[in-house]
Design a protein around this motif. Structure first.
Motif, mmCIF file in Angstrom:
data_model
loop_
_atom_site.group_PDB
_atom_site.id
_atom_site.type_symbol
_atom_site.label_atom_id
_atom_site.label_comp_id
_atom_site.label_asym_id
_atom_site.label_seq_id
_atom_site.Cartn_x
_atom_site.Cartn_y
_atom_site.Cartn_z
ATOM 1 N N THR A 194 71.498 -13.650 93.048
ATOM 2 C CA THR A 194 71.304 -14.015 94.448
ATOM 3 C C THR A 194 70.119 -13.219 94.994
ATOM 4 O O THR A 194 69.077 -13.787 95.325
ATOM 5 N N VAL A 195 70.293 -11.885 95.065
ATOM 6 C CA VAL A 195 69.196 -11.004 95.479
ATOM 7 C C VAL A 195 69.086 -9.880 94.455
ATOM 8 O O VAL A 195 70.082 -9.258 94.092
ATOM 9 N N LEU A 196 67.881 -9.640 93.975
ATOM 10 C CA LEU A 196 67.605 -8.507 93.097
ATOM 11 C C LEU A 196 66.858 -7.446 93.889
ATOM 12 O O LEU A 196 65.715 -7.657 94.301
ATOM 13 N N ASP A 197 67.500 -6.321 94.151
ATOM 14 C CA ASP A 197 66.850 -5.146 94.735
ATOM 15 C C ASP A 197 66.732 -4.135 93.611
ATOM 16 O O ASP A 197 67.716 -3.471 93.252
ATOM 17 N N THR A 198 65.567 -4.010 93.052
ATOM 18 C CA THR A 198 65.449 -3.289 91.796
ATOM 19 C C THR A 198 64.043 -2.719 91.649
ATOM 20 O O THR A 198 63.263 -2.711 92.605
ATOM 21 N N GLN A 199 63.727 -2.270 90.461
ATOM 22 C CA GLN A 199 62.376 -1.830 90.138
ATOM 23 C C GLN A 199 61.613 -2.995 89.512
ATOM 24 O O GLN A 199 62.168 -3.807 88.763
ATOM 25 N N GLY A 200 60.323 -3.069 89.834
ATOM 26 C CA GLY A 200 59.465 -4.077 89.252
ATOM 27 C C GLY A 200 58.313 -3.428 88.516
ATOM 28 O O GLY A 200 57.909 -2.309 88.830
ATOM 29 N N VAL A 201 57.797 -4.147 87.505
ATOM 30 C CA VAL A 201 56.634 -3.652 86.767
ATOM 31 C C VAL A 201 55.564 -4.729 86.751
ATOM 32 O O VAL A 201 55.850 -5.927 86.754
ATOM 33 N N ALA A 202 54.310 -4.286 86.711
ATOM 34 C CA ALA A 202 53.168 -5.189 86.705
ATOM 35 C C ALA A 202 52.598 -5.279 85.295
ATOM 36 O O ALA A 202 52.272 -4.257 84.672
ATOM 37 N N LEU A 203 52.497 -6.501 84.789
ATOM 38 C CA LEU A 203 51.822 -6.759 83.521
ATOM 39 C C LEU A 203 50.632 -7.654 83.848
ATOM 40 O O LEU A 203 50.731 -8.880 83.849
ATOM 41 N N ALA A 204 49.511 -7.022 84.162
ATOM 42 C CA ALA A 204 48.356 -7.747 84.698
ATOM 43 C C ALA A 204 47.557 -8.404 83.585
ATOM 44 O O ALA A 204 46.422 -8.026 83.281
ATOM 45 N N ALA A 205 48.179 -9.421 82.962
ATOM 46 C CA ALA A 205 47.519 -10.145 81.877
ATOM 47 C C ALA A 205 47.886 -11.611 81.963
ATOM 48 O O ALA A 205 49.026 -11.955 82.300
ATOM 49 N N ALA A 206 46.928 -12.479 81.653
ATOM 50 C CA ALA A 206 47.193 -13.914 81.578
ATOM 51 C C ALA A 206 47.469 -14.298 80.130
ATOM 52 O O ALA A 206 47.137 -13.566 79.200
ATOM 53 N N ASN A 207 48.119 -15.450 79.958
ATOM 54 C CA ASN A 207 48.365 -16.010 78.621
ATOM 55 C C ASN A 207 49.174 -15.067 77.726
ATOM 56 O O ASN A 207 48.883 -14.934 76.525
ATOM 57 N N VAL A 208 50.159 -14.418 78.300
ATOM 58 C CA VAL A 208 51.064 -13.592 77.491
ATOM 59 C C VAL A 208 51.970 -14.553 76.728
ATOM 60 O O VAL A 208 52.913 -15.114 77.290
ATOM 61 N N ASP A 209 51.674 -14.760 75.445
ATOM 62 C CA ASP A 209 52.404 -15.781 74.703
ATOM 63 C C ASP A 209 53.651 -15.219 74.028
ATOM 64 O O ASP A 209 53.906 -14.008 74.059
ATOM 65 N N THR A 210 54.403 -16.116 73.425
ATOM 66 C CA THR A 210 55.692 -15.710 72.851
ATOM 67 C C THR A 210 55.516 -14.797 71.641
ATOM 68 O O THR A 210 56.399 -13.980 71.349
ATOM 69 N N ASP A 211 54.392 -14.899 70.937
ATOM 70 C CA ASP A 211 54.172 -13.999 69.807
ATOM 71 C C ASP A 211 53.862 -12.586 70.285
ATOM 72 O O ASP A 211 54.162 -11.607 69.586
ATOM 73 N N GLN A 212 53.264 -12.470 71.458
ATOM 74 C CA GLN A 212 53.089 -11.139 72.043
ATOM 75 C C GLN A 212 54.425 -10.602 72.544
ATOM 76 O O GLN A 212 54.723 -9.414 72.392
ATOM 77 N N LEU A 213 55.213 -11.468 73.150
ATOM 78 C CA LEU A 213 56.498 -11.021 73.693
ATOM 79 C C LEU A 213 57.417 -10.505 72.596
ATOM 80 O O LEU A 213 58.115 -9.512 72.780
ATOM 81 N N ILE A 214 57.440 -11.187 71.448
ATOM 82 C CA ILE A 214 58.147 -10.660 70.284
ATOM 83 C C ILE A 214 57.433 -11.150 69.028
ATOM 84 O O ILE A 214 57.477 -12.342 68.698
ATOM 85 N N PRO A 215 56.751 -10.260 68.318
ATOM 86 C CA PRO A 215 56.082 -10.657 67.083
ATOM 87 C C PRO A 215 57.065 -11.260 66.083
ATOM 88 O O PRO A 215 58.217 -10.827 65.986
ATOM 89 N N ALA A 216 56.599 -12.254 65.342
ATOM 90 C CA ALA A 216 57.474 -13.037 64.468
ATOM 91 C C ALA A 216 58.208 -12.185 63.438
ATOM 92 O O ALA A 216 59.334 -12.516 63.051
ATOM 93 N N ARG A 217 57.620 -11.079 63.005
ATOM 94 C CA ARG A 217 58.248 -10.282 61.945
ATOM 95 C C ARG A 217 59.583 -9.677 62.363
ATOM 96 O O ARG A 217 60.400 -9.325 61.517
ATOM 97 N N PHE A 218 59.791 -9.554 63.678
ATOM 98 C CA PHE A 218 61.047 -8.962 64.150
ATOM 99 C C PHE A 218 62.171 -9.986 64.276
ATOM 100 O O PHE A 218 63.323 -9.616 64.479
#
Length: 212
Positions: free
Chosen positions: A5-29
């Motif tokens: 409903t509402v998230l009151d929390t900490q936020g982080v900035a990842l100032a990058a475009a095109n963050v793809d799924t292989d960056q999010l988790i490399p295939a080897r893992f």
């Protein structure tokens, strides 16, 4: 799934475009079982050097980052392959919302199915949020009911599919969503059986098939 409903929390900035799924988790893992916790693999090659040494300057290694439930990034977040493990990595790290100007379609669908909100903002609003968060984890408020985001003095609106919003507000998966229409489905089945009685399977027919 846990409702949002509402998230009151900490936020982080990842100032990058095109963050793809292989960056999010490399295939080897991805050969590892989910039970090990995919959060440790999130953005692994981005936040470690070639020897596997953590980059202390990277936002996820900053003090307080482990408490962050919201990430703000740039356009085309989650593009690339359809691997759901990319969402697992974010969720297992603790994220419940990613904010960006656009998302990979399959990534966004996978996010909702795992209880994580893909909040779409205008590009200029994403930049304002990134600037307000800065280089350290900072307080952020995401209100799914009002569809508003606030960091310090910066407040912006975001969009999300109405169906996805309903699912996330209630903590529903697709089966839960279907169950909300149980009465309508039951009435339809009864009306259909009455209108087309010949279409209903006959148990005797299956008995004859078995005997044949």
């Amino acid at each position: 799934m846990q409702p949002i409903t509402v998230l009151d929390t900490q936020g982080v900035a990842l100032a990058a475009a095109n963050v793809d799924t292989d960056q999010l988790i490399p295939a080897r893992f991805m050969k590892e079982p989910r039970s090990v916790g995919y959060g440790q693999f999130l953005l692994y090659d981005v936040r470690h050097d070639a020897k596997g040494t953590p980059d202390p300057a990277f936002i996820l290694h900053r003090s307080g980052a482990n408490d962050a439930e919201v990430m703000v990034s740039r356009r085309n977040f989650g593009a690339g392959s359809s691997r759901e493990a990319a969402v697992y990595a974010l969720v297992d790290f603790g994220f419940r919302c990613v904010i960006a100007p656009s998302f990979g379609d399959i990534f966004a669908s996978n996010a909702v199915n795992n209880g994580m909100l893909p909040a779409v903002v205008e590009e200029e609003d994403a930049e304002r949020l990134l600037a307000a968060l800065g280089d350290e984890p900072a307080p952020i408020r995401v209100d799914l009911e009002a569809q508003r985001i606030r960091v310090a003095e910066v407040e912006v609106s975001f969009s999300v599919s109405p169906v996805w919003r309903t699912k996330l507000l209630n903590g529903w998966d697709d089966i839960d969503l279907t169950r909300q229409h149980a009465d309508t489905i039951t009435r339809f089945a009864a009306d259909y059986a009455q209108t087309f009685p010949w279409a209903a399977p006959r148990p005797q027919a299956f008995d004859l098939i078995g005997k044949g």
